[in-house]
Design an enzyme around this catalytic site. Structure first.
Site, PDB file in Angstrom:
ATOM      1  N   LYS A  23     -65.396  82.273 -24.363  1.00  0.00           N
ATOM      2  CA  LYS A  23     -64.260  82.232 -23.434  1.00  0.00           C
ATOM      3  C   LYS A  23     -64.495  83.135 -22.216  1.00  0.00           C
ATOM      4  CE  LYS A  23     -60.608  80.805 -26.674  1.00  0.00           C
ATOM      5  NZ  LYS A  23     -61.221  79.556 -26.912  1.00  0.00           N
ATOM      6  N   THR A  47     -55.757  77.621 -26.378  1.00  0.00           N
ATOM      7  CA  THR A  47     -56.052  79.026 -26.113  1.00  0.00           C
ATOM      8  C   THR A  47     -56.880  79.178 -24.842  1.00  0.00           C
ATOM      9  OG1 THR A  47     -56.134  79.295 -28.522  1.00  0.00           O
ATOM     10  CG2 THR A  47     -56.872  81.150 -27.212  1.00  0.00           C
ATOM     11  N   GLY A  66     -57.777  74.281 -30.224  1.00  0.00           N
ATOM     12  CA  GLY A  66     -58.835  73.431 -30.778  1.00  0.00           C
ATOM     13  C   GLY A  66     -58.786  73.259 -32.286  1.00  0.00           C
ATOM     14  N   ASP A  71     -59.073  69.726 -29.972  1.00  0.00           N
ATOM     15  CA  ASP A  71     -60.329  69.003 -29.746  1.00  0.00           C
ATOM     16  C   ASP A  71     -60.097  67.502 -29.903  1.00  0.00           C
ATOM     17  OD1 ASP A  71     -61.770  71.404 -29.422  1.00  0.00           O
ATOM     18  OD2 ASP A  71     -62.210  71.530 -31.562  1.00  0.00           O
TER      19      ASP A  71
END
Length: 151
Positions: A23, A47, A66, A71
């Protein structure tokens, strides 16, 4: 499988995804490419989207996290032709609980022939391409023909 085409618009629909350890790297890349990114429509897993939006001020449509299904939400958008490219900084050295979802997301991106960058170098190549801001015709599976063959 038979093929057909679809046209990616000038203003692309771009998915942004990163595993936890990546990230910060994606955030740094997004900050470096903010001027180009703001010309496009951005999507992200929960997130990641929250972090990027908060830190950059970019408008991002966030899915859920995810591991909680984000996802798969992005995968559905890809299969519907609603995502044109994906920047996915995934962690190749650490397993994540939702590894099957990650594999499915990468697989569906390949099936529907969208450009995917899984690291900074590839993302830079994509974003320095003149095609980023042009209409682009891509080949995709002809789902209608596929359905006709199977029914």
């Amino acid at each position: 499988m038979q093929k057909t085409t679809r046209t990616m618009p000038t203003h692309k629909n771009i998915a942004l995804v990163a595993h936890d350890h990546f990230k910060p790297e994606l955030l740094r890349w997004v900050k470096e490419n903010k001027e180009k990114l703001q010309k496009h429509f951005l999507y992200a897993t929960g997130t990641t989207g929250s972090l990027l939006s908060k830190e950059t001020g970019l408008a991002i449509k966030s899915m859920i996290s995810g591991p909680m299904g984000g996802d798969q939400q992005l995968g559905a958008l890809i299969s519907e032709g609603k995502i044109d490219m994906m920047i996915f900084f995934w962690d190749p050295l650490n397993a994540v609980p939702h590894d099957p979802d990650v594999k499915a997301l990468l697989r569906i991106a390949s099936v529907w022939n969208i450009p995917v960058a899984t690291n900074r170098a590839t993302a830079n190549f994509l974003f320095n391409s003149s095609l980023l801001e042009e209409e682009v015709i891509i080949e995709i599976p002809d789902y209608e023909a596929y359905l006709a063959e199977r029914t």
